[in-house]
Scaffold this active site. Structure first.
Site, PDB file in Angstrom:
ATOM      1  N   SER A  99      40.804  43.455  44.331  1.00  0.00           N
ATOM      2  CA  SER A  99      42.926  42.714  44.991  1.00  0.00           C
ATOM      3  C   SER A  99      43.434  42.826  43.288  1.00  0.00           C
ATOM      4  CB  SER A  99      42.299  41.815  45.128  1.00  0.00           C
ATOM      5  OG  SER A  99      42.157  40.561  43.985  1.00  0.00           O
TER       6      SER A  99
ATOM      7  N   TYR B 145      45.096  44.125  47.688  1.00  0.00           N
ATOM      8  CA  TYR B 145      46.490  43.188  47.670  1.00  0.00           C
ATOM      9  C   TYR B 145      46.642  42.008  47.054  1.00  0.00           C
ATOM     10  CZ  TYR B 145      41.506  40.840  48.461  1.00  0.00           C
ATOM     11  OH  TYR B 145      40.482  40.332  48.216  1.00  0.00           O
TER      12      TYR B 145
END
Length: 118
Positions: free
Chosen positions: A25, A58
């Site tokens: 991430s 993400y």
């Protein structure tokens, strides 16, 4: 028919950290996330201006007003602290909806503080 268009971006943010030992991430200062209308767990593209890398990951929420831009996990190998990156989100629009859409662009300074938001 839906087509994918630029929804928002954080332009020329400075990478503050790269944490290889995290499970993936990008951690983004929550203040920047809100300004760019990016939500936690949302998929984003990362464009590294320094080395040309382009990849997807993400978002996870970082401490508000911290200036944090930290690439985690495998993505940490694609950047260096101090690199300039563009964080881009996209959305799907109908042809009618896109006529009234203007992407949100958040410009930041060297410390990832907002200098312009439009």
């Amino acid at each position: 028919m839906l087509q994918e268009f630029l929804y928002s971006k954080i332009h020329r943010a400075t990478v503050t950290d790269a944490n290889l030992n995290y499970v993936g991430s990008i951690t983004v200062d929550e203040t920047l996330m809100k300004a760019a209308k990016i939500r936690e767990w949302q998929k984003v593209d990362i464009l590294d201006i320094n080395n040309g890398e382009r990849f997807q990951t993400y978002v996870i929420k970082g401490k508000p007003d911290s200036g944090c831009i930290c690439l985690n996990g495998a993505a940490a190998r694609k950047v260096q602290p101090g690199d300039k990156v563009i964080i881009i989100s996209y959305a799907y629009f109908t042809p009618e909806d896109i006529e009234n859409h203007t992407p949100t662009v958040v410009m930041v300074d060297e410390k990832n503080k907002i200098i312009q938001n439009h």
